[in-house]
Design a protein around this motif. Structure first.
Motif, PDB file in Angstrom:
ATOM      1  N   ASP A 122       0.848  -1.191   0.000  1.00  0.00           N
ATOM      2  CA  ASP A 122       0.000   0.000   0.000  1.00  0.00           C
ATOM      3  C   ASP A 122       0.888   1.247   0.000  1.00  0.00           C
ATOM      4  O   ASP A 122       0.803   2.082  -0.889  1.00  0.00           O
ATOM      5  N   PHE A 123       1.755   1.357   1.000  1.00  0.00           N
ATOM      6  CA  PHE A 123       2.711   2.457   1.036  1.00  0.00           C
ATOM      7  C   PHE A 123       3.826   2.121   2.012  1.00  0.00           C
ATOM      8  O   PHE A 123       3.698   1.253   2.871  1.00  0.00           O
ATOM      9  N   MET A 124       4.944   2.821   1.845  1.00  0.00           N
ATOM     10  CA  MET A 124       6.050   2.740   2.790  1.00  0.00           C
ATOM     11  C   MET A 124       6.274   4.121   3.384  1.00  0.00           C
ATOM     12  O   MET A 124       6.108   5.134   2.706  1.00  0.00           O
ATOM     13  N   ILE A 125       6.651   4.134   4.642  1.00  0.00           N
ATOM     14  CA  ILE A 125       6.863   5.394   5.353  1.00  0.00           C
ATOM     15  C   ILE A 125       8.202   5.317   6.081  1.00  0.00           C
ATOM     16  O   ILE A 125       8.561   4.275   6.637  1.00  0.00           O
ATOM     17  N   ALA A 126       8.965   6.394   6.033  1.00  0.00           N
ATOM     18  CA  ALA A 126      10.241   6.466   6.747  1.00  0.00           C
ATOM     19  C   ALA A 126      10.345   7.832   7.398  1.00  0.00           C
ATOM     20  O   ALA A 126       9.863   8.834   6.851  1.00  0.00           O
ATOM     21  N   SER A 127      10.968   7.893   8.555  1.00  0.00           N
ATOM     22  CA  SER A 127      11.065   9.165   9.253  1.00  0.00           C
ATOM     23  C   SER A 127      12.173   9.126  10.286  1.00  0.00           C
ATOM     24  O   SER A 127      12.641   8.054  10.678  1.00  0.00           O
ATOM     25  N   TRP A 128      12.611  10.312  10.699  1.00  0.00           N
ATOM     26  CA  TRP A 128      13.393  10.430  11.927  1.00  0.00           C
ATOM     27  C   TRP A 128      12.887  11.627  12.713  1.00  0.00           C
ATOM     28  O   TRP A 128      12.402  12.599  12.148  1.00  0.00           O
ATOM     29  N   LEU A 129      12.981  11.517  14.022  1.00  0.00           N
ATOM     30  CA  LEU A 129      12.558  12.574  14.924  1.00  0.00           C
ATOM     31  C   LEU A 129      13.678  12.854  15.922  1.00  0.00           C
ATOM     32  O   LEU A 129      14.254  11.917  16.499  1.00  0.00           O
ATOM     33  N   HIS A 130      13.986  14.114  16.114  1.00  0.00           N
ATOM     34  CA  HIS A 130      14.925  14.553  17.152  1.00  0.00           C
ATOM     35  C   HIS A 130      14.129  15.430  18.100  1.00  0.00           C
ATOM     36  O   HIS A 130      13.688  16.519  17.722  1.00  0.00           O
ATOM     37  N   LEU A 131      13.908  14.964  19.313  1.00  0.00           N
ATOM     38  CA  LEU A 131      13.013  15.633  20.245  1.00  0.00           C
ATOM     39  C   LEU A 131      13.777  16.111  21.474  1.00  0.00           C
ATOM     40  O   LEU A 131      14.263  15.313  22.282  1.00  0.00           O
ATOM     41  N   LYS A 132      13.886  17.412  21.613  1.00  0.00           N
ATOM     42  CA  LYS A 132      14.556  18.020  22.761  1.00  0.00           C
ATOM     43  C   LYS A 132      13.620  17.954  23.960  1.00  0.00           C
ATOM     44  O   LYS A 132      12.424  18.244  23.849  1.00  0.00           O
ATOM     45  N   GLN A 133      14.171  17.609  25.120  1.00  0.00           N
ATOM     46  CA  GLN A 133      13.359  17.468  26.311  1.00  0.00           C
ATOM     47  C   GLN A 133      13.527  18.659  27.255  1.00  0.00           C
ATOM     48  O   GLN A 133      14.631  19.209  27.390  1.00  0.00           O
ATOM     49  N   PRO A 134      12.453  19.077  27.917  1.00  0.00           N
ATOM     50  CA  PRO A 134      12.500  20.266  28.787  1.00  0.00           C
ATOM     51  C   PRO A 134      13.538  20.154  29.901  1.00  0.00           C
ATOM     52  O   PRO A 134      14.167  21.128  30.276  1.00  0.00           O
TER      53      PRO A 134
END
Length: 324
Positions: A122-134
């Motif tokens: 159906d579809f392929m998904i790729a990602s990266w997330l860089h999440l700074k923490q308080p």
């Protein structure tokens, strides 16, 4: 963005202060140049003047260690080489392909490629997330997932590697079952026993630094297969090199083998479903996707990136997941 990312992005499990940036961050850029160059060369698109267009920020991985970066580049390149003919070009808008919060402290990327009409994907998904923490520090989530059409029963592919600190990772790798195993034991035989996935799970589980990771979502636990890998990798504070070693020598080879198995299943086409089976499969797939978005992402994305950015990203994800 996969199921674990949806669950973790708002979870406190990784919200831990980190020490100053590790030298590994800088080593990552140097040691990955050759792999990155090869991946970018094959991923560049030519503009009307014959010049290479800018490459997606998905391929940059600026915050990861060398082993983590190399693995992501390998998996993305493997998909391109093995399934590229099955997939259409990404149509993700540029302001969703890469996005960040107002302060620029948290960033994300998203790439979605739908399957051609004749493909079982159906579809392929790729990602990266860089999440700074308080409270200090950050964590990084990388994801590659392949979702199948309701015309077949091939499991979905899910890979997610979460860098919580230089010495702590969470790893999720699975072929998500798309039917009730109790009612269809042959499904277990075909996709899990005959493919040898259990041996791969046991190989990683045998490492002393590895322990089971239990998601806070009971629903998520129900979705994972019996051979699914969902673990934490934790080393002593002075052993960041050991984490890098585990990613390169254990997590990497296991991830590559599971992806190879899944791609082979895709190329073989799987079992074609009857019309009544397709209807049930479509309903089941949709429920899983909707849960991932509505239970976690729709609540946590605005907190991380603000309402405007979150709505923009979620609209694209919902459209791909057909939950809009």
């Amino acid at each position: 963005m996969g199921l674990l990312a949806a669950n973790l992005i708002s979870s406190a499990c990784c919200f831990v202060p980190l020490p100053p940036p590790s030298p590994l961050r800088f080593q990552a850029k140097r040691s990955s140049q050759r792999v990155l160059k090869a991946a970018l060369t094959s991923s560049e698109k030519m503009d009307s003047g014959g010049q290479a267009a800018p490459v997606s920020k998905l391929m940059e991985f600026p915050h990861l260690t060398a082993a983590h970066t190399d693995l992501m580049l390998y998996l993305i390149q493997t998909v391109e080489n093995g399934l590229g003919d099955h997939l259409l070009p990404s149509t993700v808008p540029t302001d969703v392909e890469y996005y960040e919060n107002k302060n620029g402290t948290s960033q994300g990327t998203l790439l979605i490629r739908h399957g051609i009409p004749s493909s079982p994907i159906d579809f392929m998904i790729a990602s990266w997330l860089h999440l700074k923490q308080p409270q200090g520090g950050a964590f990084n989530i990388t994801n590659i997932a392949g979702y199948m059409k309701p015309s077949n029963d091939i499991p979905h592919f899910q890979f997610e590697l979460v860098q919580c600190s230089p010495t702590f990772l969470i790893f999720f790798l699975d072929l998500l079952p798309r039917t009730d195993i109790i009612l269809h034991p042959d499904y277990l035989t075909t996709y899990y026993e005959e493919t040898g996935l259990e041996k791969l799970r046991q190989r990683l589980a045998a490492l002393p630094e590895v322990s089971p990771y239990f998601s806070s979502s009971l629903y998520f636990r129900k979705v994972v297969s019996s051979t699914g890998i969902l673990v934490g990798v934790k080393c002593e504070e002075s052993e960041s090199k050991r984490v890098e070693e585990i990613v390169r020598e254990e997590i990497g080879p296991i991830s590559k083998e599971v992806m190879r198995i899944w791609m082979e299943l895709c190329l073989n086409g799987g079992r074609e479903l009857e019309e009544d089976e397709r209807s049930l499969m479509e309903k089941r797939d949709l429920m899983i996707k909707r849960k991932a978005i509505e239970m976690d992402l729709s609540k946590s994305m605005p907190l991380q990136f603000g309402e405007e950015v979150a709505n923009r990203v979620l609209q694209v994800i919902r459209s791909a997941f057909k939950t809009a």
